[in-house]
Design an enzyme around this catalytic site. Sequence first.
Site, PDB file in Angstrom:
ATOM      1  N   GLY A 198       9.002  -0.224   4.413  1.00  0.00           N
ATOM      2  CA  GLY A 198       9.183  -1.676   4.281  1.00  0.00           C
ATOM      3  C   GLY A 198      10.625  -2.136   4.135  1.00  0.00           C
ATOM      4  CG  ASN A 220       3.876   1.989   1.235  1.00  0.00           C
ATOM      5  OD1 ASN A 220       3.004   1.197   0.903  1.00  0.00           O
ATOM      6  ND2 ASN A 220       3.625   3.269   1.485  1.00  0.00           N
ATOM      7  CG  ASP A 280       4.539   7.125  -0.997  1.00  0.00           C
ATOM      8  OD1 ASP A 280       3.787   6.860  -0.050  1.00  0.00           O
ATOM      9  OD2 ASP A 280       5.768   6.890  -0.982  1.00  0.00           O
TER      10      ASP A 280
HETATM   11  P1  13P Z   1      11.296   2.654   2.428  1.00  0.00           P
HETATM   12  O1  13P Z   1      12.012   3.619   1.537  1.00  0.00           O
HETATM   13  O2  13P Z   1      11.880   2.622   3.792  1.00  0.00           O
HETATM   14  O3  13P Z   1      11.176   1.301   1.815  1.00  0.00           O
HETATM   15  O4  13P Z   1       9.819   3.225   2.631  1.00  0.00           O
HETATM   16  C1  13P Z   1       8.934   3.295   1.546  1.00  0.00           C
HETATM   17  C2  13P Z   1       7.681   3.983   1.893  1.00  0.00           C
HETATM   18  O5  13P Z   1       7.162   3.866   2.984  1.00  0.00           O
HETATM   19  C3  13P Z   1       7.020   4.794   0.860  1.00  0.00           C
HETATM   20  O6  13P Z   1       6.058   5.630   1.396  1.00  0.00           O
END
Ligand code: 13P
Length: 288
Positions: A210, A230, A85
């Site tokens: 998300g 995500n 990520d």
């Molecule tokens: P959140 O922590 O807001 O759910 O975002 C997750 C994300 O986008 C990981 O890259």
Amino acid sequence: MGLVSAKEMLDKAKAGKYAVGQFNINNLEWTKSILLTAEELKSPVILGVSEGAATYMTGFKTVSAMVSAMVDSLGITVPVALHLDHGSYKGAQEALEAGFSSIMFDGSHYGIEENIEKTKEIVALCHAKGVSIEAEVGSIGGEEDGVVGTGEVADPKECKLIADLGVDFLAAGIGNIHGKYPENWTGLDFVALEAIQKETGALPLVLHGGTGIPEEMIAKAIELGVSKINVNTECQLYFQEATRKYIEAGKDLEGKGFDPRKLLGPGAEAIKTCVKEKMELFGSVGKA
Ligand code: 13P
């Protein structure tokens, strides 16, 4: 089944108008809860690992070995991708080397020319190994594990330039933010999303941040071409709340309640609940 590239599952999601969740992992409990829920719901799943989380777990090699072994030991049959990520240029290459099956190279903090140049290099490296690659244009607001973004909305023309490099899916900033949304958040920019989707066609789009996006906005984003969503913070909040309840109820003081397998149990169950709710909302249940 071993770890798979995320390309096929996301192409299928785009065609079927649903989204596959990327759930970020922090440790063994997180990984186990997410994998068991995906298997129970017969949903494909993407395990996200930030560079910070990888360092915490002692490195990409440890993460890759743990996830591969766990998929095998638990007899997981649904498709599982292990995805870096917001990878840096160096991190992307190291995770690839360590056996990740999907990579995000986040070159959004570079100028567009440098983003294009570096993304192109990483696309070639990933595709030589059958590994899927996500790139980013614009930026995701807020902060995640030291990666800070201004929340700049992506330029559809720049999205097209990056899409044409052969990336498998694309993250585009559309007013989304990592972490909890502030009270004065104005929502996702659907005009921008529509314009981006028009330029990028069949390419699956990724919605970061998300956590805390209202259900109707999730549905609309999927309708407009988002195929990967995500989630990180929300699982952390579920874990925290369940753990707090356990301790506040004094359960850790009863019998062997201090045993880490008991102490971490309610949090691990809460992560399952969080993942289940998201998979149902995203429409990936039964799509494995
Ligand atoms: P959140 O922590 O807001 O759910 O975002 C997750 C994300 O986008 C990981 O890259």
